[in-house]
Write an enzyme that holds these catalytic residues in place. Structure first.
Site, PDB file in Angstrom:
ATOM      1  N   HIS A 183      -4.590  -0.087  -8.525  1.00 41.97           N
ATOM      2  CA  HIS A 183      -4.494   1.268  -9.065  1.00 41.97           C
ATOM      3  C   HIS A 183      -5.015   2.262  -8.036  1.00 41.97           C
ATOM      4  O   HIS A 183      -5.974   1.967  -7.331  1.00 41.97           O
ATOM      5  CB  HIS A 183      -5.337   1.406 -10.342  1.00 41.97           C
ATOM      6  CG  HIS A 183      -5.580   2.844 -10.738  1.00 41.97           C
ATOM      7  ND1 HIS A 183      -4.650   3.570 -11.462  1.00 41.97           N
ATOM      8  CD2 HIS A 183      -6.601   3.713 -10.453  1.00 41.97           C
ATOM      9  CE1 HIS A 183      -5.112   4.819 -11.624  1.00 41.97           C
ATOM     10  NE2 HIS A 183      -6.283   4.918 -11.023  1.00 41.97           N
ATOM     11  N   ASN A 243       1.156  -5.263 -10.671  1.00 45.17           N
ATOM     12  CA  ASN A 243       1.275  -4.556  -9.377  1.00 45.17           C
ATOM     13  C   ASN A 243      -0.047  -4.388  -8.624  1.00 45.17           C
ATOM     14  O   ASN A 243      -0.193  -3.517  -7.782  1.00 45.17           O
ATOM     15  CB  ASN A 243       2.033  -3.237  -9.551  1.00 45.17           C
ATOM     16  CG  ASN A 243       1.357  -2.264 -10.481  1.00 45.17           C
ATOM     17  OD1 ASN A 243       0.263  -2.531 -10.988  1.00 45.17           O
ATOM     18  ND2 ASN A 243       1.989  -1.131 -10.715  1.00 45.17           N
ATOM     19  N   LYS A 245      -6.596  -4.842  -9.659  1.00 43.98           N
ATOM     20  CA  LYS A 245      -6.367  -5.301 -11.023  1.00 43.98           C
ATOM     21  C   LYS A 245      -6.597  -6.818 -11.120  1.00 43.98           C
ATOM     22  O   LYS A 245      -6.706  -7.500 -10.091  1.00 43.98           O
ATOM     23  CB  LYS A 245      -4.945  -4.889 -11.437  1.00 43.98           C
ATOM     24  CG  LYS A 245      -4.748  -3.355 -11.455  1.00 43.98           C
ATOM     25  CD  LYS A 245      -3.313  -2.976 -11.815  1.00 43.98           C
ATOM     26  CE  LYS A 245      -3.119  -1.455 -11.852  1.00 43.98           C
ATOM     27  NZ  LYS A 245      -1.712  -1.080 -12.215  1.00 43.98           N
TER      28      LYS A 245
HETATM   29  P1  GDP Z   1       0.902   4.045 -10.993  1.00 45.63           P
HETATM   30  O1  GDP Z   1       0.195   5.384 -10.920  1.00 45.63           O
HETATM   31  O2  GDP Z   1       1.801   3.791  -9.814  1.00 45.63           O
HETATM   32  O3  GDP Z   1      -0.064   2.881 -11.197  1.00 45.63           O
HETATM   33  O4  GDP Z   1       1.886   4.077 -12.250  1.00 45.63           O
HETATM   34  P2  GDP Z   1       1.748   4.785 -13.693  1.00 45.63           P
HETATM   35  O5  GDP Z   1       0.582   5.717 -13.732  1.00 45.63           O
HETATM   36  O6  GDP Z   1       3.087   5.308 -14.051  1.00 45.63           O
HETATM   37  O7  GDP Z   1       1.470   3.531 -14.653  1.00 45.63           O
HETATM   38  C1  GDP Z   1       0.193   2.936 -14.696  1.00 45.63           C
HETATM   39  C2  GDP Z   1       0.356   1.440 -14.727  1.00 45.63           C
HETATM   40  O8  GDP Z   1       1.006   1.055 -15.944  1.00 45.63           O
HETATM   41  C3  GDP Z   1       1.246   0.852 -13.629  1.00 45.63           C
HETATM   42  O9  GDP Z   1       0.583   0.664 -12.402  1.00 45.63           O
HETATM   43  C4  GDP Z   1       1.654  -0.452 -14.253  1.00 45.63           C
HETATM   44  O10 GDP Z   1       0.614  -1.436 -14.156  1.00 45.63           O
HETATM   45  C5  GDP Z   1       1.808  -0.074 -15.717  1.00 45.63           C
HETATM   46  N1  GDP Z   1       3.202   0.277 -16.032  1.00 45.63           N
HETATM   47  C6  GDP Z   1       3.866   1.431 -15.773  1.00 45.63           C
HETATM   48  N2  GDP Z   1       5.143   1.378 -16.185  1.00 45.63           N
HETATM   49  C7  GDP Z   1       5.289   0.141 -16.744  1.00 45.63           C
HETATM   50  C8  GDP Z   1       6.384  -0.535 -17.355  1.00 45.63           C
HETATM   51  O11 GDP Z   1       7.493  -0.005 -17.482  1.00 45.63           O
HETATM   52  N3  GDP Z   1       6.148  -1.811 -17.804  1.00 45.63           N
HETATM   53  C9  GDP Z   1       4.945  -2.423 -17.679  1.00 45.63           C
HETATM   54  N4  GDP Z   1       4.791  -3.682 -18.138  1.00 45.63           N
HETATM   55  N5  GDP Z   1       3.886  -1.817 -17.096  1.00 45.63           N
HETATM   56  C10 GDP Z   1       4.052  -0.554 -16.646  1.00 45.63           C
HETATM   57 MG    MG Z   2      -0.827   6.449 -12.410  1.00 49.04          MG
END
Ligand code: GDP
Ligand code: MG
Length: 160
Positions: free
Chosen positions: A126, A123, A20
Site C-alpha cells: 500500500h 498486490n 500487506k
Molecule cells: P491502491 O491505492 O493502488 O492500493 O488502490 P485502491 O485505493 O483503489 O484500492 C485499495 C486496495 O483495495 C487495492 O490495493 C487492492 O488491494 C484492493 N482492491 C481494489 N480494487 C479491488 C478489486 O476490484 N478487487 C479486489 N479483490 N481488491 C481490490
Molecule cells: Mg488507494
C-alpha cells in the site's frame, strides 16, 4: 488535465507504506523496503503488526461501499503487515510510481507490483495517494513515540 497529486512535488512529504500480508508471507519484506531505501527516502517508522479489523476498516473507509470491501478487510487482517512511514521530497507521488498500478498485471515491469505480483486482491503493498492521506494514515497506524526524527548523513548527496 492537470493532476497535481500525480506530479512529483518539491515539498518534503510523508507517505504511509505498508507491506500487506502476502508480501510478508512471501518473504518480500527486505526486497520491498530496499526499493524505498535505495531511492533515498528516509524511514521514520517501521513495525511488524497484526492489524485489527476496525483499523483495516478505518484505513480503507473510502472503499466501504465497494463489493470487494469484505474481501479486502479479510486480506489485510489475514496475517502480519509491515507498517512504514517514509519521508522525502515528493515521496507520495514517487512511492506510487515505485509501487505501480493497482492491478499488478497492468503495473509496469520495474515497479514493485509489476515485478512481484499478479492480482489486485494480492498486490503486496500500500502507498498513500496524497500528502494529506500520508499524514492521516501515519497518525492512524503509528502511536506517539513510534516515529523517529533523525538526520540522514547522505542528505547532501540526494538533495542539492
Ligand atoms: P491502491 O491505492 O493502488 O492500493 O488502490 P485502491 O485505493 O483503489 O484500492 C485499495 C486496495 O483495495 C487495492 O490495493 C487492492 O488491494 C484492493 N482492491 C481494489 N480494487 C479491488 C478489486 O476490484 N478487487 C479486489 N479483490 N481488491 C481490490
Ligand atoms: Mg488507494
Amino acid at each position: 488535465i492537470f493532476l497535481p497529486h500525480l506530479v512529483a512535488s518539491m515539498e518534503v512529504e510523508e507517505s504511509y507504506i505498508m507491506i500487506k500480508p502476502d508480501g510478508v508471507q512471501r518473504g518480500l519484506v527486505g526486497e520491498i523496503i530496499s526499493r524505498f531505501e535505495k531511492k533515498g527516502f528516509k524511514l521514520k517508522g517501521l513495525k511488524l503488526f497484526d492489524c485489527p479489523k476496525d483499523l483495516a476498516e478505518e484505513h480503507y473507509k473510502d472503499l466501504s461501499s465497494k463489493p470487494f470491501f469484505p474481501k479486502l478487510i479479510s486480506y489485510i487482517t489475514s496475517g502480519p503487515v509491515v507498517c512504514m512511514a517514509w519521508e522525502g521530497v515528493g515521496v507520495v507521488a514517487s512511492a506510487r510510481k515505485l509501487i505501480g498500478a493497482t492491478n499488478p498485471l497492468q503495473a509496469e515491469p520495474g515497479t514493485i507490483r509489476g515485478d512481484l505480483a499478479i492480482q489486485t486482491g494480492r498486490n503486496v503493498v500500500h502507498g498513500s495517494d496524497s500528502p494529506e492521506n500520508g499524514k492521516r494514515e501515519i497518525a492512524l497506524w503509528f502511536k506517539e513515540g513510534e516515529l523517529t526524527e533523525w538526520t540522514q548523513v547522505q542528505a547532501p548527496w540526494l538533495i542539492e
